[in-house]
Write a protein that holds these residues in place. Structure first.
Motif, mmCIF file in Angstrom:
data_model
loop_
_atom_site.group_PDB
_atom_site.id
_atom_site.type_symbol
_atom_site.label_atom_id
_atom_site.label_comp_id
_atom_site.label_asym_id
_atom_site.label_seq_id
_atom_site.Cartn_x
_atom_site.Cartn_y
_atom_site.Cartn_z
ATOM 1 N N VAL A 1 -49.382 -46.882 109.849
ATOM 2 C CA VAL A 1 -49.529 -45.434 109.681
ATOM 3 C C VAL A 1 -50.783 -44.928 110.399
ATOM 4 C CG1 VAL A 1 -49.791 -43.570 108.010
ATOM 5 C CG2 VAL A 1 -48.323 -45.517 107.492
ATOM 6 N N ILE A 2 -51.838 -45.747 110.373
ATOM 7 C CA ILE A 2 -53.093 -45.258 110.964
ATOM 8 C C ILE A 2 -53.655 -46.187 112.037
ATOM 9 C CG2 ILE A 2 -53.815 -43.880 108.981
ATOM 10 C CD1 ILE A 2 -55.622 -46.156 108.094
ATOM 11 N N GLU B 1 -56.309 -40.779 117.498
ATOM 12 C CA GLU B 1 -56.552 -39.469 116.887
ATOM 13 C C GLU B 1 -57.129 -39.566 115.479
ATOM 14 O OE1 GLU B 1 -53.664 -40.837 117.529
ATOM 15 O OE2 GLU B 1 -52.104 -40.308 116.061
ATOM 16 N N ILE B 2 -57.215 -40.800 114.958
ATOM 17 C CA ILE B 2 -57.705 -40.973 113.590
ATOM 18 C C ILE B 2 -59.229 -41.101 113.584
ATOM 19 C CG2 ILE B 2 -57.696 -42.593 111.642
ATOM 20 C CD1 ILE B 2 -55.077 -41.323 111.676
ATOM 21 N N LEU B 3 -59.846 -40.391 112.661
ATOM 22 C CA LEU B 3 -61.297 -40.457 112.505
ATOM 23 C C LEU B 3 -61.724 -41.877 112.141
ATOM 24 C CD1 LEU B 3 -64.040 -38.901 112.109
ATOM 25 C CD2 LEU B 3 -63.402 -38.720 109.705
ATOM 26 N N GLY C 1 -57.614 -34.843 116.060
ATOM 27 C CA GLY C 1 -56.160 -34.693 116.034
ATOM 28 C C GLY C 1 -55.524 -35.232 114.774
ATOM 29 N N ASP C 2 -56.275 -35.321 113.697
ATOM 30 C CA ASP C 2 -55.661 -35.912 112.504
ATOM 31 C C ASP C 2 -54.973 -34.891 111.615
ATOM 32 O OD1 ASP C 2 -58.267 -35.140 112.234
ATOM 33 O OD2 ASP C 2 -58.929 -36.909 111.140
ATOM 34 N N SER D 1 -49.704 -38.174 111.980
ATOM 35 C CA SER D 1 -50.848 -38.998 111.614
ATOM 36 C C SER D 1 -51.517 -38.403 110.381
ATOM 37 C CB SER D 1 -51.822 -39.033 112.772
ATOM 38 O OG SER D 1 -52.117 -37.723 113.184
ATOM 39 N N VAL D 2 -52.016 -39.268 109.542
ATOM 40 C CA VAL D 2 -52.646 -38.803 108.312
ATOM 41 C C VAL D 2 -54.131 -38.572 108.579
ATOM 42 C CG1 VAL D 2 -51.019 -40.007 106.855
ATOM 43 C CG2 VAL D 2 -53.110 -41.142 107.567
ATOM 44 N N GLN E 1 -56.045 -43.447 102.101
ATOM 45 C CA GLN E 1 -56.609 -42.228 102.684
ATOM 46 C C GLN E 1 -56.026 -40.974 102.030
ATOM 47 O OE1 GLN E 1 -59.166 -42.209 104.423
ATOM 48 N NE2 GLN E 1 -59.290 -44.304 105.183
ATOM 49 N N LYS F 1 -68.278 -44.086 114.123
ATOM 50 C CA LYS F 1 -69.175 -42.948 114.287
ATOM 51 C C LYS F 1 -70.586 -43.303 113.825
ATOM 52 C CE LYS F 1 -68.879 -39.304 111.743
ATOM 53 N NZ LYS F 1 -68.468 -38.174 110.932
ATOM 54 N N ARG G 1 -43.325 -38.197 110.825
ATOM 55 C CA ARG G 1 -44.488 -38.678 110.102
ATOM 56 C C ARG G 1 -45.731 -38.493 110.949
ATOM 57 N NH1 ARG G 1 -44.121 -44.594 107.486
ATOM 58 N NH2 ARG G 1 -42.874 -43.596 105.884
ATOM 59 N N VAL H 1 -58.141 -39.118 107.794
ATOM 60 C CA VAL H 1 -59.044 -40.132 107.265
ATOM 61 C C VAL H 1 -60.301 -39.414 106.784
ATOM 62 C CG1 VAL H 1 -60.514 -42.074 107.909
ATOM 63 C CG2 VAL H 1 -58.142 -41.990 108.676
ATOM 64 N N GLY H 2 -60.721 -39.753 105.594
ATOM 65 C CA GLY H 2 -61.885 -39.089 105.027
ATOM 66 C C GLY H 2 -63.170 -39.838 105.333
ATOM 67 N N ASP H 3 -64.269 -39.093 105.346
ATOM 68 C CA ASP H 3 -65.592 -39.689 105.531
ATOM 69 C C ASP H 3 -66.487 -39.161 104.410
ATOM 70 O OD1 ASP H 3 -68.100 -40.505 106.239
ATOM 71 O OD2 ASP H 3 -68.046 -39.689 108.269
ATOM 72 N N ASN I 1 -52.087 -51.528 109.582
ATOM 73 C CA ASN I 1 -51.424 -50.482 108.808
ATOM 74 C C ASN I 1 -50.817 -49.520 109.825
ATOM 75 O OD1 ASN I 1 -50.746 -48.195 107.442
ATOM 76 N ND2 ASN I 1 -52.667 -48.013 106.295
ATOM 77 N N VAL J 1 -47.484 -41.832 101.855
ATOM 78 C CA VAL J 1 -47.473 -42.327 103.229
ATOM 79 C C VAL J 1 -48.620 -43.309 103.458
ATOM 80 C CG1 VAL J 1 -47.704 -41.643 105.637
ATOM 81 C CG2 VAL J 1 -46.378 -40.227 104.072
ATOM 82 N N GLU J 2 -49.812 -42.949 103.030
ATOM 83 C CA GLU J 2 -50.997 -43.790 103.254
ATOM 84 C C GLU J 2 -51.840 -43.706 101.983
ATOM 85 O OE1 GLU J 2 -52.516 -46.097 104.798
ATOM 86 O OE2 GLU J 2 -54.397 -45.572 103.855
ATOM 87 N N LYS K 1 -55.716 -45.692 115.289
ATOM 88 C CA LYS K 1 -55.099 -44.888 116.342
ATOM 89 C C LYS K 1 -56.141 -43.910 116.884
ATOM 90 C CE LYS K 1 -50.504 -44.881 114.161
ATOM 91 N NZ LYS K 1 -49.412 -45.306 115.017
ATOM 92 N N PRO L 1 -64.978 -43.350 110.704
ATOM 93 C CA PRO L 1 -66.341 -43.116 110.205
ATOM 94 C C PRO L 1 -67.302 -44.255 110.541
ATOM 95 C CG PRO L 1 -64.720 -42.611 108.493
ATOM 96 C CD PRO L 1 -63.981 -43.274 109.624
#
Lengths: 82, 757
Positions: free
Chosen positions: A71-72, A13-15, B226-227, B250-251, B116, A20, B248, B253-255, A69, B112-113, A11, A17
């Motif tokens: 959710v993301i 708004e989701i990072l 926006g996460d 948005s969750v 992540q 990037k 719900r 996401v880690g880097d 998925n 939820v996820e 999505k 990586p």
């Protein structure tokens, strides 16, 4: 037979990586003028018979439950010529 | 795009505009309180800040009145360098070394996820440790899932494990232990707790405060996106109502590679002396970091929110304030040092921008393109939020639960039945080998891991010259806590304390992650208050201070709360890690001793759970005085090399401990149960303050007389066999039970791969 392509992308708004990292590498390799890279997955699916509404609904179910998925990620389905 | 931004001027001009405080999780009286603090209605940005900072997750509004006991009952100790209230407590481990450790929950995001949620749980706790000035050196994960064979556990567990492994392995941090527990009470509410340990020299301790008027506030690390907007207030503070509206967000996401750069960059700017105050960005993002830094410092800060680097240019100021984008930190730097600070950030490829400065106004003022959108006293946001004395009531079912003990349950009565019971228990999900999970984690990266799962504690070397190190164990038996929250919390503490001592480390300090249902349910609030009281009393008695921790409420679906689960982490110090005591049988001929007293205590036990699916009665007796004497003995004789192995007795009792000691290195033993004991009770009781140790024959008399002098009951129960020998238990109802290592290993190792592989 019909061929459909399902594109799955994080999505907006989701990072992302990996996207990037590619964006950073493009700059280092001398390609300027790239402002954003998002990476995702593509599935090419051949289905028997016509792509009628029932079959399309089935593919949407598959795309939202298995290929992405929700959710993301977002997905889109398009028909292409085989 | 142009959008009208709600400014302080607007708020004054338009005082009665309707505001969506309820949707943001604020109660009407909380909203009224904000209006009183400000003397006007809040702007939408202020409302966003107050709503996240006053959420249960950030404000501890339901737990605060109880958590005060950890301070009030703090034992006398010189070890605590930084106490509760900072990002993480810091303890002195000697030789000028300090250690900081903390455990936090990431339960709701991980449901939820899973991937992540668990990954960013590691990222968050690592930044907490980093913000104290410490280098993170190890992580651990206490995990709880629903029934092992439930389809949703199959969805959640592999993702959680992969997320922990993926993030932690990329960061290069060893995962040295934790727990994996299955119980249907966690169905729909898995517990994903994450612990991190960091080390530093005493002089390197840093605190989160914005001192020095004119100093600059720098935001560095990843850009803001926006996460996870509103994740704090919505995800962590609302129950998952079945069929309710899908709230719900948005969750995140880690880097992990960004986090690794952030670690190295942060340690370099700290060591170069370029930082006055530092804070990580976790839940509530910039709202939390700016208000806490200002509140802890001289009280004033001016922030230009439009200077925050964005990943998504369309974000509104409210969203920027609430975003939980990962891998960000906030530092306070003097103007003279800012160039050096920014240069180090550039070197590590870390984005850094000055977003404001420390002021003497006593106000946190935030502007957006020249207009004031926030003007608040920072303490009211960060520290002086609402405090609730929520009603609590001992649940009406508690008496019935206690009355339904395990004594009526059918017990195995022949050697064959006992053998079958051992094999069933060894293969049960809670007792089975966790190799399938722990092999996905890098347990030895950095080269300082001394002990890792399945040992009693994780242990890492801190000083490579002297060999000084620390051991950490986390424990909690939620079934015991359900039966008796007060003693259940003490039992969790006792077990973690014993696990640390079993490896030869002297227990020093405590952290906790208190996982409970909804605080709005008086029964849950009673469980919580009892558990906190038990833990505070226990820590006072053991002399181990609580250094910090975390509360996770709302772990419930509908009216059904999880078992109360106060996870307790104990940290201990060992002067020389080469003298640690491992858990496995090693040398043939060593004497096997049972230290401590075994009583008929099967209520709430793993046996009752696995064999009968039963929970009721009274948990095993807690005897912290006995735990202290036992621990002192284990630390003393561990250090002299008299103990060749030591293993804590807990879930599954003596039978399970013997199996684990035999399987650890593939060495069996000849065990003979004392004739006067009931074999079933001797093998499966979960009486506390007990360990099994092995002693070389040459040191036997010395250990026996020391144990006798200390008043520890010692029972000689057998001797260690040759490598590859069977585990033989004699005197089992007039017969003997022989278990080959091959069949034990097969039973123990096959369970998790069959479920999740």
């Amino acid at each position: 037979m019909a061929r459909v392509v399902v594109d799955v992308l994080l999505k907006p708004e989701i990072l992302d990586p990996q996207g990037k990292a590619v964006e950073g590498a493009l700059g280092r390799l001398g390609l300027s003028g790239v402002s954003s890279v998002r990476q995702g997955k593509t599935f090419t699916i051949d289905v028997d018979g016509d792509l009628d509404d029932a079959r399309l609904a089935q593919l949407h179910e598959l795309a939202s439950s298995l290929l992405s998925n929700p959710v993301i990620e977002d997905y889109s389905i398009r028909e292409v010529t085989a | 795009m142009s959008r009208h931004v709600d400014t302080v001027t607007d708020a004054a001009a338009n005082p009665d505009a309707a505001q969506p405080f309820a949707e943001l999780g604020l109660k009407p009286d909380e909203y009224q309180q904000i209006r009183e603090i400000l003397g006007r209605r809040p702007t939408s940005a202020e409302l966003a800040m107050y709503s996240v900072m006053w959420s249960e997750h950030c404000s501890y509004k339901s737990s605060k009145v109880h958590l005060r006991q950890f301070g009030d009952k703090k034992p006398e100790t010189d070890a605590l360098l930084v106490g509760i209230g900072e990002n993480a407590g810091v303890v002195d481990i000697g030789d000028g070394w300090a250690v900081t450790f903390k455990v936090e929950s990431h339960n709701h995001p991980s449901y939820v996820e899973p991937y992540q949620g668990a990954a960013t749980g590691i990222g968050g706790i690592v930044r907490d440790i980093l913000s104290m000035g410490a280098r993170p050196v190890a992580v651990m994960d206490p995990l709880r899932f629903g029934a092992a064979d439930h389809p949703d556990t199959r969805r959640v567990l592999p993702g959680v494990v992969a997320g922990i492994g993926g993030y932690g392995n990329c960061l290069g941090l060893p995962n040295i232990g934790g727990e994996v527990v299955f119980d249907s009470s966690y169905q729909g509410n898995p517990l994903v707790n994450a612990l991190c340990v960091g080390t530093m020299r005493h002089e390197d301790i840093h605190l989160a405060s914005a001192k020095g008027v004119g100093n600059l506030v720098v935001l560095y690390g990843a850009k803001t996106g926006g996460d996870g907007i509103g994740g704090v207030s919505v995800l962590a503070s609302e129950t998952f109502d079945e069929g309710g509206p899908a709230k719900r967000p948005s969750v995140q996401v880690g880097d992990p590679f960004m986090e690794k750069l952030l670690i190295e960059c942060t340690l370099e700017v700290l060591h170069a002396g370029l930082v006055e105050g530092i804070q990580d960005l976790g839940g509530a993002g910039i709202s939390c970091a700016t208000s806490e830094l200002a509140s802890n410092g001289e009280g004033g800060m001016h922030v230009r929110l439009d200077a925050v680097p964005l990943r998504d240019a369309t974000l509104t100021p409210e969203e920027i304030l609430m975003s939980e984008s990962q891998e960000r930190m906030c530092a306070v730097v003097t103007p003279e040092k800012i160039d050096a600070f920014l240069a180090i950030c550039r070197k590590w490829d870390v984005t850094a921008d000055v977003i404001g400065e420390v002021t003497s106004t006593g106000r946190l003022v935030i502007e957006w393109h020249g207009e004031i959108i926030v003007d608040v006293p920072p303490r009211t946001v960060a520290h002086d939020g609402p405090v609730y004395n929520r009603p609590l009531a001992r649940p009406d079912w508690q008496d019935e639960l206690i009355a339904s003990g395990s004594s009526e349950l059918a017990r195995p009565s022949t050697a064959v039945e006992i053998r079958d019971t051992i094999m069933t228990m060894v293969a049960s999900p809670n007792l089975a080998a966790k190799t399938w999970i722990t092999s996905q984690y890098d347990r030895y990266v950095l080269g300082n891991t001394v002990l890792a799962q399945p040992e009693d504690s994780g242990m890492v070397r801190v000083d490579e010259v002297t060999g000084r190190g620390v051991a950490v164990s986390t424990d909690c038996n939620g079934r015991f806590a359900k039966l008796d929250p007060y003693n259940g919390a003490k039992l969790a503490l006792a077990e973690a304390y014993r696990n640390v001592a079993a490896t030869g480390a002297a227990p020093l300090a405590v952290t906790n992650c208190l996982n409970f249902g909804s605080p709005e349910d008086p029964a849950v609030m009673w469980q919580f208050s009892e558990a906190v009281r038990g833990l505070a009393d226990g820590c006072l008695e053991l002399g181990t201070p609580v250094t910090g921790g975390n509360v996770s409420f709302y772990n419930q679906t509908g009216d059904t709360a999880i078992h109360p689960t106060p996870v307790v982490g104990v940290l201990g110090v060992i002067e020389d890690v080469t003298k640690r005591t491992p858990m496995g049988f090693a040398s043939a001929g060593d004497v096997v001793l049972l230290l401590g007293e075994t009583r008929d205590e099967l209520d709430g036990s793993e046996w009752a759970h696995v064999v009968h699916g039963h929970l009721g009665g009274v948990p095993p007796k807690v005897d912290l005085a006995a735990e202290m004497v036992l621990a002192a003995l284990l630390v003393e004789f561990g250090g002299t090399g008299a103990l060749t192995a030591a293993h804590d007795l807990s879930d599954g009792g003596v039978a399970q401990a013997l199996v684990e000691m035999a399987l650890r290195r593939g060495v069996g033993a000849m065990i003979s149960l004392p004739a006067e004991h009931d074999a079933f009770v001797a093998l499966f009781s979960e009486s506390t303050a007990r360990v099994i140790v092995t002693v070389s024959p040459a040191r036997f008399d010395e250990v026996m007389s020391a144990a006798a002098a200390a008043g520890v009951l010692v029972t000689r129960i057998g001797s260690v066999g040759e490598a590859g020998s069977d585990l033989v238990i004699e005197n089992v109802v007039g017969d003997s039970v022989t278990l080959s290592l091959a069949e034990l290993s097969q039973a123990s190792e096959a369970t998790l791969p069959a479920l999740f592989g």
